[in-house]
Design a protein around this motif. Structure first.
Motif, PDB file in Angstrom:
ATOM      1  N   LEU A  70      -3.253  -2.386  15.139  1.00 21.30           N
ATOM      2  CA  LEU A  70      -3.538  -3.695  15.348  1.00 21.30           C
ATOM      3  C   LEU A  70      -5.262  -3.692  15.588  1.00 21.30           C
ATOM      4  O   LEU A  70      -5.802  -4.818  15.548  1.00 21.30           O
ATOM      5  CB  LEU A  70      -2.964  -4.514  16.479  1.00 21.30           C
ATOM      6  CG  LEU A  70      -1.581  -4.819  16.442  1.00 21.30           C
ATOM      7  CD1 LEU A  70      -0.864  -5.069  17.689  1.00 21.30           C
ATOM      8  CD2 LEU A  70      -1.252  -5.537  15.223  1.00 21.30           C
ATOM      9  N   GLY A  71      -5.845  -2.452  15.573  1.00 23.06           N
ATOM     10  CA  GLY A  71      -7.303  -2.449  15.668  1.00 23.06           C
ATOM     11  C   GLY A  71      -7.767  -1.847  14.708  1.00 23.06           C
ATOM     12  O   GLY A  71      -7.993  -2.162  13.512  1.00 23.06           O
ATOM     13  N   SER A  72      -8.763  -0.720  14.936  1.00 26.05           N
ATOM     14  CA  SER A  72      -9.355  -0.091  13.865  1.00 26.05           C
ATOM     15  C   SER A  72      -9.186   1.491  13.724  1.00 26.05           C
ATOM     16  O   SER A  72      -9.762   2.033  12.755  1.00 26.05           O
ATOM     17  CB  SER A  72     -10.935  -0.042  14.294  1.00 26.05           C
ATOM     18  OG  SER A  72     -11.396  -1.366  14.624  1.00 26.05           O
ATOM     19  N   SER A  73      -8.272   1.890  14.272  1.00 28.90           N
ATOM     20  CA  SER A  73      -8.092   3.430  14.536  1.00 28.90           C
ATOM     21  C   SER A  73      -6.452   3.891  13.939  1.00 28.90           C
ATOM     22  O   SER A  73      -5.889   4.721  14.571  1.00 28.90           O
ATOM     23  CB  SER A  73      -8.305   4.046  15.735  1.00 28.90           C
ATOM     24  OG  SER A  73      -9.631   3.775  16.522  1.00 28.90           O
ATOM     25  N   THR A  79     -14.631  -8.066  10.823  1.00 32.89           N
ATOM     26  CA  THR A  79     -14.137  -7.971   9.325  1.00 32.89           C
ATOM     27  C   THR A  79     -12.796  -7.576   9.258  1.00 32.89           C
ATOM     28  O   THR A  79     -12.633  -6.559   9.713  1.00 32.89           O
ATOM     29  CB  THR A  79     -15.173  -7.531   8.389  1.00 32.89           C
ATOM     30  OG1 THR A  79     -15.537  -6.341   8.539  1.00 32.89           O
ATOM     31  CG2 THR A  79     -16.500  -8.345   8.292  1.00 32.89           C
ATOM     32  N   ARG A  80     -12.019  -8.023   8.338  1.00 31.53           N
ATOM     33  CA  ARG A  80     -10.847  -7.622   7.784  1.00 31.53           C
ATOM     34  C   ARG A  80     -11.082  -6.503   6.752  1.00 31.53           C
ATOM     35  O   ARG A  80     -11.582  -7.194   5.646  1.00 31.53           O
ATOM     36  CB  ARG A  80      -9.938  -8.699   7.649  1.00 31.53           C
ATOM     37  CG  ARG A  80      -8.563  -8.346   6.894  1.00 31.53           C
ATOM     38  CD  ARG A  80      -7.516  -9.420   6.544  1.00 31.53           C
ATOM     39  NE  ARG A  80      -6.229  -9.208   5.862  1.00 31.53           N
ATOM     40  CZ  ARG A  80      -6.164  -9.031   4.660  1.00 31.53           C
ATOM     41  NH1 ARG A  80      -7.258  -9.088   3.755  1.00 31.53           N
ATOM     42  NH2 ARG A  80      -4.879  -8.787   4.057  1.00 31.53           N
ATOM     43  N   GLN A  81     -10.378  -5.276   6.876  1.00 27.61           N
ATOM     44  CA  GLN A  81     -10.339  -4.471   5.647  1.00 27.61           C
ATOM     45  C   GLN A  81      -9.084  -4.243   5.309  1.00 27.61           C
ATOM     46  O   GLN A  81      -8.073  -4.153   6.223  1.00 27.61           O
ATOM     47  CB  GLN A  81     -11.065  -3.043   6.259  1.00 27.61           C
ATOM     48  CG  GLN A  81     -12.573  -3.459   6.831  1.00 27.61           C
ATOM     49  CD  GLN A  81     -13.743  -3.889   5.978  1.00 27.61           C
ATOM     50  OE1 GLN A  81     -13.556  -3.716   4.584  1.00 27.61           O
ATOM     51  NE2 GLN A  81     -14.660  -4.623   6.552  1.00 27.61           N
ATOM     52  N   ARG A 132      -2.739 -10.131   8.844  1.00 30.30           N
ATOM     53  CA  ARG A 132      -2.586  -8.607   8.942  1.00 30.30           C
ATOM     54  C   ARG A 132      -1.559  -8.196   7.789  1.00 30.30           C
ATOM     55  O   ARG A 132      -1.694  -7.077   7.367  1.00 30.30           O
ATOM     56  CB  ARG A 132      -1.394  -8.390  10.271  1.00 30.30           C
ATOM     57  CG  ARG A 132      -2.207  -8.798  11.586  1.00 30.30           C
ATOM     58  CD  ARG A 132      -3.179  -7.957  11.852  1.00 30.30           C
ATOM     59  NE  ARG A 132      -3.890  -8.309  13.310  1.00 30.30           N
ATOM     60  CZ  ARG A 132      -4.712  -7.435  14.100  1.00 30.30           C
ATOM     61  NH1 ARG A 132      -5.159  -6.363  13.457  1.00 30.30           N
ATOM     62  NH2 ARG A 132      -5.262  -7.904  15.072  1.00 30.30           N
ATOM     63  N   GLU A 133      -1.046  -9.028   7.185  1.00 28.69           N
ATOM     64  CA  GLU A 133      -0.266  -8.611   5.907  1.00 28.69           C
ATOM     65  C   GLU A 133      -1.269  -8.294   4.653  1.00 28.69           C
ATOM     66  O   GLU A 133      -2.333  -9.003   4.769  1.00 28.69           O
ATOM     67  CB  GLU A 133       0.751  -9.550   5.744  1.00 28.69           C
ATOM     68  CG  GLU A 133       0.478 -11.075   5.156  1.00 28.69           C
ATOM     69  CD  GLU A 133      -0.058 -11.777   6.370  1.00 28.69           C
ATOM     70  OE1 GLU A 133      -0.447 -13.121   5.954  1.00 28.69           O
ATOM     71  OE2 GLU A 133      -0.084 -11.669   7.416  1.00 28.69           O
ATOM     72  N   VAL A 134      -0.746  -7.682   3.689  1.00 33.79           N
ATOM     73  CA  VAL A 134      -1.472  -7.200   2.456  1.00 33.79           C
ATOM     74  C   VAL A 134      -0.499  -7.981   1.672  1.00 33.79           C
ATOM     75  O   VAL A 134       0.338  -7.644   1.231  1.00 33.79           O
ATOM     76  CB  VAL A 134      -1.861  -5.918   2.316  1.00 33.79           C
ATOM     77  CG1 VAL A 134      -2.688  -5.697   0.976  1.00 33.79           C
ATOM     78  CG2 VAL A 134      -2.449  -5.429   3.582  1.00 33.79           C
ATOM     79  N   ALA A 165       0.255  -0.639   1.915  1.00 33.88           N
ATOM     80  CA  ALA A 165      -1.008  -0.963   2.354  1.00 33.88           C
ATOM     81  C   ALA A 165      -0.873  -1.705   3.662  1.00 33.88           C
ATOM     82  O   ALA A 165      -0.009  -2.234   4.010  1.00 33.88           O
ATOM     83  CB  ALA A 165      -1.397  -2.263   1.225  1.00 33.88           C
ATOM     84  N   VAL A 166      -2.022  -1.520   4.405  1.00 32.45           N
ATOM     85  CA  VAL A 166      -2.201  -2.152   5.725  1.00 32.45           C
ATOM     86  C   VAL A 166      -3.649  -2.512   5.934  1.00 32.45           C
ATOM     87  O   VAL A 166      -4.717  -2.336   4.945  1.00 32.45           O
ATOM     88  CB  VAL A 166      -2.045  -0.984   6.754  1.00 32.45           C
ATOM     89  CG1 VAL A 166      -0.577  -0.614   6.786  1.00 32.45           C
ATOM     90  CG2 VAL A 166      -3.103  -0.011   6.579  1.00 32.45           C
ATOM     91  N   SER A 167      -3.835  -3.489   6.856  1.00 30.25           N
ATOM     92  CA  SER A 167      -5.210  -4.057   7.122  1.00 30.25           C
ATOM     93  C   SER A 167      -5.708  -3.561   8.460  1.00 30.25           C
ATOM     94  O   SER A 167      -4.744  -3.087   9.280  1.00 30.25           O
ATOM     95  CB  SER A 167      -5.121  -5.502   7.186  1.00 30.25           C
ATOM     96  OG  SER A 167      -4.332  -6.140   8.316  1.00 30.25           O
ATOM     97  N   CYS A 168      -6.914  -3.510   8.478  1.00 33.70           N
ATOM     98  CA  CYS A 168      -7.538  -3.065   9.830  1.00 33.70           C
ATOM     99  C   CYS A 168      -8.627  -3.884  10.149  1.00 33.70           C
ATOM    100  O   CYS A 168      -9.177  -4.315   9.112  1.00 33.70           O
ATOM    101  CB  CYS A 168      -7.862  -1.314   9.735  1.00 33.70           C
ATOM    102  SG  CYS A 168      -9.108  -0.946   8.810  1.00 33.70           S
TER     103      CYS A 168
END
Length: 388
Positions: A40-43, A225-227, A291-293, A320-323
């Protein structure tokens, strides 16, 4: 009982700081709103590139060098597989439209390699095609190849840090949300949805939740930002994308205003190979991020950025996942004391290129907390550069 240090956020940096503080005998309380490692974060996302010559600036190479030493120490202590060396290929050209985080990333990388004596090769387009046929380069593109680059497994790295932190006596409280932070008479108080805690020092390392815990005048310097990370099919070309045949890679495109980057296929023929780009235009928050792609995003990524540059990757998106990224205006880190709360340290070594440095940053934070300053030169990362 009052702790020596409270760490809010136990991701890449917070987990490292918890370990380094506990290892030094400090009483440590770590708090995280979820149960890291989480997605749910960046890692998260299985892999993160690590590179020794850092194009974002010479100040980063000592950090990654120390981090690489720590990753190996953690592997020896835990038996975990954290750092894999595959070599790294960075592709660019004078006609590039894209920049990786800072201007002149490719030239800066080369300068760092020469400054620190890091093994590397410069490749012309023909040499890239011969050594790495995965990449459909143009005649005017060049490559920087670093044999010592590779990838980290972020979830395993965080897990190793947290496991060792607890082994050294740290108290880690998961699924607990911090609601307020205050400071009086040299003591920091942290209120959560489960209780109130006090400590002599506080490290805030919450990634994209940082703006929520800072005053508005400080929070405005951090953008979220969402990646999106994609894994495309390699079932027909797996041999070409195996880790022993494929480096990690970064490509500053000349026909798009995008940087794309990727990894070898680390999970067999069915696991796909990970590819991603970055965007810093559409901002978000952890609470509102999508969160979904979508399938449309998957199709667009392959058609626009993958098919013409890495043609061996099939159009089927395996997953695929978002971070979330936390970036500063100059894309450099913030590792500094709160300007009004001297026993509170703000740790945001992110901006899309932080994970490789996180082990050393955790060590530096432990030194700052217990000794007043770090043996590493962190002067480039002061928050005051935005406050002048």
């Amino acid at each position: 009982m009052m702790a020596d240090a409270i760490i809010v956020g136990l991701g890449a940096v917070g987990s490292a700081a918890a370990y380094q503080l506990a290892k030094r005998g400090a009483s440590v309380l770590g708090i995280d709103r979820y149960s890291p490692p989480h997605a749910l974060g960046s890692s998260h996302g299985d892999t993160r590139i690590t590179r020794r010559a850092i194009g974002e600036g010479l100040q980063y190479t000592p950090l990654v060098a120390r981090s690489n030493e720590i990753w190996r120490e953690l592997e020896a202590q835990t038996g975990a597989d954290l750092l894999t060396v595959t070599g790294g290929l960075w592709i660019s050209s004078g006609a590039r439209k894209a920049e990786t985080h800072v201007k002149n990333f490719f030239d800066n990388t080369l300068a760092a390699a020469r400054r620190f004596g890091i093994e590397h090769d410069l490749l012309d387009a023909a040499e890239i095609r011969s050594a790495f046929p995965q990449f459909e380069v143009a005649d005017n593109e060049v490559g920087y190849y670093e044999p010592g680059a590779g990838f980290l497994r972020p979830e395993a790295c965080i897990g190793a840090h947290l496991s060792l932190a607890e082994r050294h006596g740290a108290q880690l409280q998961r699924n607990e949300t911090v609601e307020a932070i205050s400071c009086a008479n040299g003591i920091v108080s942290v209120r959560t949805d489960r209780g109130q805690y006090e400590a002599r020092h506080l490290v805030i390392s919450v990634g994209p939740w940082l703006p929520e815990l800072l005053e508005a005048d400080l929070a405005r310097h951090f953008t979220i930002t969402r990646q999106v990370l994609y894994w495309f099919d390699v079932s027909a070309t797996f041999e070409r994308f195996k880790p022993e045949n494929c480096p990690v890679w970064i490509w500053e495109l000349q026909d798009r205003r995008h940087v794309i980057y990727g990894f070898p296929a680390i999970d067999g023929p069915a696991g796909g190979a990970k590819v991603a780009t970055e965007q810093y235009v559409e901002t978000t928050t952890p609470g509102t991020a999508r969160r979904e792609v979508s399938s449309a995003e998957m199709r667009e990524m392959h058609a626009d950025l993958v098919a013409s540059h890495v043609p061996g990757l099939g159009e089927r998106c395996v997953k695929a996942v978002s971070c979330l990224y936390t970036a500063t205006p100059d894309f450099h880190f913030v590792i500094d004391r709160h300007p009004r709360l001297p026993n509170v340290i703000i740790a945001s070594p992110c901006s899309g290129h932080g994970f490789k440095h996180s082990a050393a940053v955790g060590e530096a934070l432990a030194q700052m907390t217990l000794e007043g300053e770090s043996t590493m030169d962190l002067s480039s990362f002061k928050l005051e550069r935005f406050l002048r």
